[in-house]
Scaffold this motif. Structure first.
Motif, PDB file in Angstrom:
ATOM      1  N   ARG A 247      21.554 -10.738  39.397  1.00 20.82           N
ATOM      2  CA  ARG A 247      20.425 -10.397  40.272  1.00 20.82           C
ATOM      3  C   ARG A 247      19.601  -9.230  39.747  1.00 20.82           C
ATOM      4  N   LYS A 248      20.101  -8.524  38.755  1.00 18.59           N
ATOM      5  CA  LYS A 248      19.342  -7.428  38.139  1.00 18.59           C
ATOM      6  C   LYS A 248      18.378  -7.933  37.069  1.00 18.59           C
ATOM      7  N   ILE A 249      18.508  -9.200  36.700  1.00 20.49           N
ATOM      8  CA  ILE A 249      17.732  -9.754  35.597  1.00 20.49           C
ATOM      9  C   ILE A 249      16.527 -10.506  36.150  1.00 20.49           C
ATOM     10  N   GLY A 250      15.354 -10.045  35.808  1.00 18.64           N
ATOM     11  CA  GLY A 250      14.133 -10.679  36.265  1.00 18.64           C
ATOM     12  C   GLY A 250      13.827 -11.956  35.495  1.00 18.64           C
ATOM     13  N   SER A 251      13.433 -12.999  36.202  1.00 15.12           N
ATOM     14  CA  SER A 251      13.179 -14.290  35.580  1.00 15.12           C
ATOM     15  C   SER A 251      12.065 -14.222  34.533  1.00 15.12           C
ATOM     16  N   ALA A 252      10.935 -13.598  34.889  1.00 12.33           N
ATOM     17  CA  ALA A 252       9.797 -13.540  33.968  1.00 12.33           C
ATOM     18  C   ALA A 252      10.146 -12.750  32.710  1.00 12.33           C
ATOM     19  N   HIS A 253      10.845 -11.628  32.894  1.00 11.58           N
ATOM     20  CA  HIS A 253      11.247 -10.794  31.761  1.00 11.58           C
ATOM     21  C   HIS A 253      12.192 -11.565  30.835  1.00 11.58           C
ATOM     22  N   ASN A 255      12.445 -14.842  30.554  1.00 10.80           N
ATOM     23  CA  ASN A 255      11.699 -15.916  29.884  1.00 10.80           C
ATOM     24  C   ASN A 255      10.934 -15.390  28.676  1.00 10.80           C
ATOM     25  N   THR A 256      10.354 -14.189  28.815  1.00  5.09           N
ATOM     26  CA  THR A 256       9.629 -13.582  27.699  1.00  5.09           C
ATOM     27  C   THR A 256      10.577 -13.293  26.538  1.00  5.09           C
ATOM     28  N   PHE A 257      11.750 -12.762  26.866  1.00  5.11           N
ATOM     29  CA  PHE A 257      12.732 -12.458  25.821  1.00  5.11           C
ATOM     30  C   PHE A 257      13.220 -13.735  25.147  1.00  5.11           C
ATOM     31  N   ASN A 258      13.475 -14.778  25.924  1.00  2.00           N
ATOM     32  CA  ASN A 258      13.951 -16.033  25.333  1.00  2.00           C
ATOM     33  C   ASN A 258      12.873 -16.698  24.484  1.00  2.00           C
ATOM     34  N   ALA A 259      11.605 -16.480  24.856  1.00  2.00           N
ATOM     35  CA  ALA A 259      10.507 -16.978  24.021  1.00  2.00           C
ATOM     36  C   ALA A 259      10.518 -16.282  22.665  1.00  2.00           C
ATOM     37  N   LEU A 260      10.826 -14.977  22.672  1.00  2.00           N
ATOM     38  CA  LEU A 260      10.975 -14.239  21.413  1.00  2.00           C
ATOM     39  C   LEU A 260      12.113 -14.835  20.589  1.00  2.00           C
ATOM     40  N   GLN A 261      13.209 -15.153  21.250  1.00  2.00           N
ATOM     41  CA  GLN A 261      14.347 -15.755  20.557  1.00  2.00           C
ATOM     42  C   GLN A 261      13.965 -17.098  19.938  1.00  2.00           C
ATOM     43  N   ASP A 262      13.180 -17.877  20.662  1.00  2.00           N
ATOM     44  CA  ASP A 262      12.759 -19.186  20.154  1.00  2.00           C
ATOM     45  C   ASP A 262      11.851 -19.057  18.933  1.00  2.00           C
ATOM     46  N   SER A 263      11.225 -17.891  18.776  1.00  2.00           N
ATOM     47  CA  SER A 263      10.319 -17.688  17.637  1.00  2.00           C
ATOM     48  C   SER A 263      11.074 -17.456  16.333  1.00  2.00           C
ATOM     49  N   PHE A 264      12.367 -17.176  16.423  1.00  2.00           N
ATOM     50  CA  PHE A 264      13.165 -16.955  15.213  1.00  2.00           C
ATOM     51  C   PHE A 264      13.573 -18.312  14.636  1.00  2.00           C
ATOM     52  N   THR A 265      12.743 -18.842  13.779  1.00  2.00           N
ATOM     53  CA  THR A 265      12.991 -20.148  13.177  1.00  2.00           C
ATOM     54  C   THR A 265      12.996 -20.020  11.655  1.00  2.00           C
ATOM     55  N   GLY A 266      13.343 -21.112  11.000  1.00  2.00           N
ATOM     56  CA  GLY A 266      13.331 -21.121   9.535  1.00  2.00           C
ATOM     57  C   GLY A 266      14.239 -20.054   8.949  1.00  2.00           C
ATOM     58  N   LYS A 267      13.711 -19.282   8.017  1.00  2.00           N
ATOM     59  CA  LYS A 267      14.518 -18.255   7.348  1.00  2.00           C
ATOM     60  C   LYS A 267      14.890 -17.104   8.273  1.00  2.00           C
ATOM     61  N   MET A 268      14.189 -16.981   9.418  1.00  2.00           N
ATOM     62  CA  MET A 268      14.468 -15.880  10.331  1.00  2.00           C
ATOM     63  C   MET A 268      15.393 -16.270  11.475  1.00  2.00           C
ATOM     64  N   VAL A 332      11.443  -6.075  20.674  1.00  2.00           N
ATOM     65  CA  VAL A 332      12.884  -5.925  20.910  1.00  2.00           C
ATOM     66  C   VAL A 332      13.161  -4.611  21.644  1.00  2.00           C
ATOM     67  N   LYS A 333      12.494  -3.556  21.229  1.00  2.00           N
ATOM     68  CA  LYS A 333      12.674  -2.241  21.861  1.00  2.00           C
ATOM     69  C   LYS A 333      12.299  -2.295  23.340  1.00  2.00           C
ATOM     70  N   ARG A 334      11.256  -3.048  23.641  1.00  2.00           N
ATOM     71  CA  ARG A 334      10.793  -3.161  25.022  1.00  2.00           C
ATOM     72  C   ARG A 334      11.826  -3.854  25.898  1.00  2.00           C
ATOM     73  N   HIS A 335      12.707  -4.623  25.282  1.00  3.93           N
ATOM     74  CA  HIS A 335      13.692  -5.405  26.042  1.00  3.93           C
ATOM     75  C   HIS A 335      15.088  -4.765  26.039  1.00  3.93           C
ATOM     76  N   GLN A 336      15.200  -3.505  25.665  1.00  2.00           N
ATOM     77  CA  GLN A 336      16.527  -2.898  25.526  1.00  2.00           C
ATOM     78  C   GLN A 336      17.339  -2.926  26.821  1.00  2.00           C
ATOM     79  N   GLN A 337      16.722  -2.594  27.953  1.00  2.00           N
ATOM     80  CA  GLN A 337      17.466  -2.618  29.213  1.00  2.00           C
ATOM     81  C   GLN A 337      17.867  -4.046  29.584  1.00  2.00           C
ATOM     82  N   LEU A 338      16.959  -4.985  29.351  1.00  2.00           N
ATOM     83  CA  LEU A 338      17.287  -6.386  29.613  1.00  2.00           C
ATOM     84  C   LEU A 338      18.444  -6.839  28.724  1.00  2.00           C
ATOM     85  N   LEU A 339      18.403  -6.445  27.445  1.00  2.00           N
ATOM     86  CA  LEU A 339      19.488  -6.781  26.525  1.00  2.00           C
ATOM     87  C   LEU A 339      20.828  -6.260  27.029  1.00  2.00           C
ATOM     88  N   GLU A 340      20.799  -5.052  27.525  1.00  3.39           N
ATOM     89  CA  GLU A 340      22.025  -4.459  28.068  1.00  3.39           C
ATOM     90  C   GLU A 340      22.514  -5.256  29.270  1.00  3.39           C
TER      91      GLU A 340
END
Length: 417
Positions: A247-253, A255-268, A332-340
């Motif tokens: 319940r501490k994890i915001g849906s929109a936040h 989704n934004t982080f997972n979109a970043l994860q989806d961008s890591f394709t190919g060699k990255m 990534v820095k912007r998502h540090q609290q979410l990562l935690e």
């Protein structure tokens, strides 16, 4: 974002080619995945507590190799056997011995196995298509001494399966030309359009002594895999904490982080959080400090970018990737609290999962399971389990990743012998 039930039943256009760990559902499907992970574990808790409310079936993961497919090609009604390439845009499958012999991509070591599979599985009367794990052919059976007793063993991959010589199962193994564990059924009007149904009902298949087969269903004939009140309460407490963290994890936040994860394709692709988490599993490190883990991910992403920048030859290409790196690191820095928060949630899911896995491991399985080390045989648990939702048809795997990863690094594999 794809619905969880859709992804679980339609991986690679409906094919069961890869199952996800339950703790990763929050990264795969966001809030929907996090909620589903909790619900799955609640159902498993209810099942082990003896509740009829549970909507989950359980199968055992067998450490077989290779994955094998057998059934009828809807295009011509002919029987075939195949590897995972059966679902390629241009399916690769074997309907005759000549096709097996002629395939340059099929390793020489597998050609005899697929020859036996073609001859024997065609006798079963399979409707549709079944997927399973190939466990052994007659040439793979060995006689080895474990704890002073002779056993018949086979080792398709990492785990050694063993039964005492002279036991009823030993007799069945020795009569068989091939052994297989079926775990997934497919139906559809063409191979490319087929959809997976987790679990395999093999009761209608023709039985014969030349084939040993099982359906991977988790069987507790002893009744020992039943939670006590204390064990039920322990899982409930962890899931309650996971719900609070969720319940501490915001849906929109998220989704934004997972979109970043989806961008890591190919060699990255190696810069993803899942890859970072997997690196800790391989090192045998349990994450106990979510804040440090979140900070470490920043360094992980930076290191992956620097490796790729170093490989580039032109200064222009290097400069462009360095700009991309700085933009990504800022994100990534912007998502540090979410990562935690994600790390805390995943940790609670893993802890609840492991209470369930350890309880499932207490039941004696069909065969003994061992790993072969330089010092002899060491008892190990099965590879893991697959939980199947009877309502949605979705499935997730429950694996003691630390133990199985350690075994993968330390055991003497079948191909090392």
């Amino acid at each position: 974002m794809k619905r969880l039930s859709t992804y679980l039943t339609e991986d690679k256009q409906g094919k069961n080619l890869h199952l996800e760990h339950i703790e990763d559902d929050i990264l795969n499907f966001g809030v929907v995945g996090a909620r589903a992970a909790i619900n799955f574990l609640q159902s498993l808790r209810d099942m082990l507590a003896g509740s009829s409310r549970s909507s989950v079936n359980m199968t055992v993961k067998w450490d077989g190799a290779p994955a094998i497919f057998a059934g009828i090609d809807p295009a011509d009604g002919r029987f075939f056997v195949a590897k995972k390439s059966v679902f390629n845009k241009e399916p690769l499958l074997y309907k005759t011995q000549a096709e097996i012999n002629a395939d340059p991509k099929l390793p020489a070591s597998l050609k005899p196995k697929f020859s036996i599979a073609l001859a024997e599985f065609s006798k079963l009367g399979i409707k549709g298509v079944l997927q399973g794990d190939l466990m052994f052919t007659k040439a793979d059976l060995k006689t080895e001494t474990i704890d002073g007793q002779k056993h018949t063993t086979f080792q398709p991959n990492t785990i050694v399966y063993a039964v005492p010589v002279g036991s009823p199962l030993d007799t069945k193994f020795k009569q068989a030309k091939i052994g297989v564990v079926w775990h997934t059924s497919y139906s559809g009007n063409s191979l490319t359009d087929m959809k997976a149904s987790f679990g395999a009902n093999i009761s209608s298949l023709r039985q014969g002594s030349s084939i040993w087969m099982d359906d991977a269903t988790y069987k507790d004939t002893s009744g020992s895999a039943t939670f006590t009140q204390a064990e039920t309460a322990a899982v409930t407490s962890l899931l309650s904490q996971a719900g609070t963290q969720f319940r501490k994890i915001g849906s929109a936040h998220l989704n934004t982080f997972n979109a970043l994860q989806d961008s890591f394709t190919g060699k990255m692709v190696g810069a993803s959080l899942k890859t970072y988490n997997n690196s800790k599993v391989r090192e045998g490190q349990k994450v106990t400090n979510p804040k440090a883990h979140a900070s470490g991910y920043y360094n992980w992403v930076e290191s992956k970018f620097k490796i790729e920048i170093e490989k580039l030859k032109s200064e222009k290409a290097k400069s462009a990737l360095e700009i991309k790196m700085q933009e990504t690191l800022k994100e990534v820095k912007r998502h540090q609290q979410l990562l935690e928060d994600i790390t805390k949630f995943q940790g609670l899911i893993v802890d609840a999962k492991m209470l369930i896995v350890k309880k499932l491991d207490t039941v004696k399985q069909l065969t003994g399971t061992f790993i072969k080390t330089a010092n002899g045989f060491k008892v190990t648990a099965p590879e893991g389990y697959v939980a199947i939702d009877r309502i949605s048809g979705g499935a997730v795997k429950l694996v003691d990743r630390m133990e199985f990863s350690y075994n993968n690094f330390t055991a003497i594999k079948a191909w090392d012998k």
